[in-house]
Design an enzyme around this catalytic site. Sequence first.
Site, PDB file in Angstrom:
ATOM      1  N   GLY A   1      30.844  58.125  50.632  1.00  0.00           N
ATOM      2  CA  GLY A   1      29.305  56.887  50.584  1.00  0.00           C
ATOM      3  C   GLY A   1      30.155  56.144  51.665  1.00  0.00           C
ATOM      4  O   GLY A   1      29.860  56.593  52.986  1.00  0.00           O
TER       5      GLY A   1
ATOM      6  N   CYS B   1      37.803  43.996  44.852  1.00  0.00           N
ATOM      7  CA  CYS B   1      39.482  44.311  44.690  1.00  0.00           C
ATOM      8  C   CYS B   1      39.589  45.573  45.623  1.00  0.00           C
ATOM      9  O   CYS B   1      40.922  45.400  46.305  1.00  0.00           O
ATOM     10  CB  CYS B   1      40.126  44.989  43.338  1.00  0.00           C
ATOM     11  SG  CYS B   1      39.615  43.886  41.680  1.00  0.00           S
TER      12      CYS B   1
ATOM     13  N   LYS C   1      40.899  43.989  48.960  1.00  0.00           N
ATOM     14  CA  LYS C   1      42.092  43.240  49.061  1.00  0.00           C
ATOM     15  C   LYS C   1      43.192  43.424  48.968  1.00  0.00           C
ATOM     16  O   LYS C   1      44.730  43.440  49.589  1.00  0.00           O
ATOM     17  CB  LYS C   1      41.840  42.040  48.452  1.00  0.00           C
ATOM     18  CG  LYS C   1      41.591  41.863  47.748  1.00  0.00           C
ATOM     19  CD  LYS C   1      41.274  40.782  47.021  1.00  0.00           C
ATOM     20  CE  LYS C   1      41.410  40.354  44.836  1.00  0.00           C
ATOM     21  NZ  LYS C   1      42.945  41.111  43.988  1.00  0.00           N
TER      22      LYS C   1
HETATM   23  N1  LIG Z   1      37.225  41.839  39.009  1.00  0.00           N
HETATM   24  C1  LIG Z   1      37.996  42.752  38.965  1.00  0.00           C
HETATM   25  O1  LIG Z   1      37.498  43.706  38.971  1.00  0.00           O
HETATM   26  C2  LIG Z   1      39.361  43.553  38.841  1.00  0.00           C
HETATM   27  C3  LIG Z   1      39.948  43.892  37.991  1.00  0.00           C
HETATM   28  C4  LIG Z   1      41.605  44.136  37.829  1.00  0.00           C
HETATM   29  C5  LIG Z   1      41.910  42.693  38.750  1.00  0.00           C
HETATM   30  N2  LIG Z   1      41.857  42.073  38.937  1.00  0.00           N
HETATM   31  C6  LIG Z   1      41.820  40.523  39.476  1.00  0.00           C
HETATM   32  O2  LIG Z   1      41.517  39.597  38.173  1.00  0.00           O
HETATM   33  C7  LIG Z   1      42.129  38.936  39.407  1.00  0.00           C
HETATM   34  C8  LIG Z   1      40.926  37.532  39.485  1.00  0.00           C
HETATM   35  O3  LIG Z   1      39.466  38.258  39.722  1.00  0.00           O
HETATM   36  P1  LIG Z   1      38.038  37.991  39.446  1.00  0.00           P
HETATM   37  O4  LIG Z   1      37.081  38.783  39.695  1.00  0.00           O
HETATM   38  O5  LIG Z   1      37.879  37.577  37.671  1.00  0.00           O
HETATM   39  O6  LIG Z   1      38.022  36.816  39.956  1.00  0.00           O
HETATM   40  P2  LIG Z   1      36.791  35.051  40.087  1.00  0.00           P
HETATM   41  O7  LIG Z   1      36.534  35.280  41.272  1.00  0.00           O
HETATM   42  O8  LIG Z   1      35.605  36.534  39.855  1.00  0.00           O
HETATM   43  O9  LIG Z   1      37.607  34.688  38.704  1.00  0.00           O
HETATM   44  C9  LIG Z   1      38.148  33.382  39.114  1.00  0.00           C
HETATM   45  C10 LIG Z   1      37.776  32.044  38.119  1.00  0.00           C
HETATM   46  O10 LIG Z   1      39.641  30.829  38.278  1.00  0.00           O
HETATM   47  C11 LIG Z   1      38.515  30.034  38.712  1.00  0.00           C
HETATM   48  N3  LIG Z   1      39.952  29.168  38.277  1.00  0.00           N
HETATM   49  C12 LIG Z   1      40.500  28.895  40.228  1.00  0.00           C
HETATM   50  N4  LIG Z   1      41.351  28.212  40.122  1.00  0.00           N
HETATM   51  C13 LIG Z   1      41.152  27.952  38.952  1.00  0.00           C
HETATM   52  C14 LIG Z   1      42.371  26.927  38.034  1.00  0.00           C
HETATM   53  N5  LIG Z   1      43.333  26.418  39.235  1.00  0.00           N
HETATM   54  N6  LIG Z   1      42.621  26.573  37.097  1.00  0.00           N
HETATM   55  C15 LIG Z   1      41.449  27.273  36.190  1.00  0.00           C
HETATM   56  N7  LIG Z   1      40.495  28.011  36.580  1.00  0.00           N
HETATM   57  C16 LIG Z   1      39.949  28.834  38.229  1.00  0.00           C
HETATM   58  C17 LIG Z   1      37.602  29.920  39.573  1.00  0.00           C
HETATM   59  O11 LIG Z   1      36.733  29.564  39.328  1.00  0.00           O
HETATM   60  C18 LIG Z   1      36.880  31.282  38.681  1.00  0.00           C
HETATM   61  O12 LIG Z   1      35.863  31.291  38.244  1.00  0.00           O
HETATM   62  C19 LIG Z   1      42.865  38.605  40.855  1.00  0.00           C
HETATM   63  O13 LIG Z   1      43.275  38.809  41.188  1.00  0.00           O
HETATM   64  C20 LIG Z   1      41.426  40.188  40.806  1.00  0.00           C
HETATM   65  O14 LIG Z   1      42.166  41.015  42.335  1.00  0.00           O
HETATM   66  C21 LIG Z   1      39.872  41.740  39.285  1.00  0.00           C
END
Ligand SMILES: NC(=O)c1ccc[n+]([C@@H]2O[C@H](COP(=O)([O-])OP(=O)(O)OC[C@H]3O[C@@H](n4cnc5c(N)ncnc54)[C@H](O)[C@@H]3O)[C@@H](O)[C@H]2O)c1
Length: 439
Positions: free
Chosen positions: A254, A261, A264
């Site tokens: 692609g 993810c 990073k």
């Molecule tokens: N998105 C995915 O598909 C996925 C899959 C597996 C793992 N992850 C991992 O999970 C983690 C979260 O990813 P995401 O995509 O959900 O991120 P996101 O940015 O969608 O959500 C993070 C949330 O945390 C909140 N936040 C920030 N600081 C805060 C605090 N002090 N107190 C309370 N809330 C707070 C933000 O406002 C936001 O709503 C990351 O480490 C990511 O690598 C993501």
Amino acid sequence: MIIAVVGTGYVGLVTGTCFAETGNKVTCVDIDQSKVEKLSAGQITIYEPGLEKIFLRNIKEERLNFTTRLEEAVEDAEIIFLALPTPPGADGSADLKYVLGVADHLGKILKGYKVIVNKSTVPVGTADKVSAAIAKNYLGEYDVVSNPEFLREGVAVDDFMKPDRVVVGTRSERAKKLMSDLYAPFVRQGNPVIFMDERSSELTKYAANSFLATKISFMNEIAQLCERMGADVDMVRRGIGSDDRIGKLFLFPGIGYGGSCFPKDVQALIRSSNEVNYGFQILNAVEKVNEIQKLHLVKKIMTFFKQDLNGIHFALWGLAFKPNTDDIREAPALIIIEKLINEGATISAYDPEAMPNVKMQIGDKIKYANNQYQALENADALIIATEWSEFQKPDFERMSKKIKSKIIFDGRNLFDSSMMVELGYIYECIGKKRQIDKG
Ligand SMILES: NC(=O)c1ccc[n+]([C@@H]2O[C@H](COP(=O)([O-])OP(=O)(O)OC[C@H]3O[C@@H](n4cnc5c(N)ncnc54)[C@H](O)[C@@H]3O)[C@@H](O)[C@H]2O)c1
């Protein structure tokens, strides 16, 4: 069980909702007040198939609550999940300020035994850092557990409710028991909950994502060879994918991997490796290949239009980094938009879910169409950047009436090349030589 989920983004909201669905009482915390207000009012903040229905049901059943106050959420909770951002810092390493900031806060407010579970993707050794941050202010009993999340956006509810595996990193028997009980309803079909130490668990997540990114970059290099050698990457994909040792999934070439993810996590693992004096050679190449691939379609477009896009108008189908999500973080479409606009082109885009997020990020740099066909009006060519299912079987007659010039640059190989030539299109895709109309 009573559960708190800190961070209510893509992972936190799915986690909280799915734990509520299995009968737990869940409070989700977020610092974003407007997000919490919306969620409390029953308005879902992300697009994720199947999520809204169970979100509303669990709010109604009073098993799912939202707050901005960490104290309120953790007071009665037995398990506290951290689903916080871990974005890349300036040097590519995962920035732990959100995770450690909350850990520090928790140390000041905890009462009684708690299990603090890290669901964010974090470098090896973070469980120790979280533990130390809590211990600065809290003398009571607690365990810090690593429980990386493997859900895929677009099928996140299914992935969470029926996981291939659950990985839990802890050496505490007490925490292990609680985690086993919590996950029991999700693994009734016999998929494993794999217990291990915290460090192995933290590395498992990076290893998984880096391996998948490697598969993508590998296929993108095979696609580059196909274009130069006159082979067809779809045939090669099918030829190798039927070998069980290789597998059919993740072999589609692609326009480079994107999303919140893979980019990073690959960067962070390279960085972590450097810190222990190991140059992770394969991953460095995976990243380089991805950088090249992200511009591959733009290069084809530039060549086709003889390096001059002034006055050229493109239709763009797909903005999200992959189908069935509104997530545009590191989306290949955004890179394409930036490059083409800088070269003087104009763009009308359509995406079923991601347009509001793109509008918030780049405003009216592009036009937003009401549907995929409207985007084609006056277009000198169509670019396909996301493989939403509605783009895979379009009404070709309607399409042909709308588009000005029958030219397609397809970054997702959605159509059969010979059929497109028969329909009178110039069809450029990935990993195949352009077919020339025999007539
Ligand atoms: N998105 C995915 O598909 C996925 C899959 C597996 C793992 N992850 C991992 O999970 C983690 C979260 O990813 P995401 O995509 O959900 O991120 P996101 O940015 O969608 O959500 C993070 C949330 O945390 C909140 N936040 C920030 N600081 C805060 C605090 N002090 N107190 C309370 N809330 C707070 C933000 O406002 C936001 O709503 C990351 O480490 C990511 O690598 C993501």
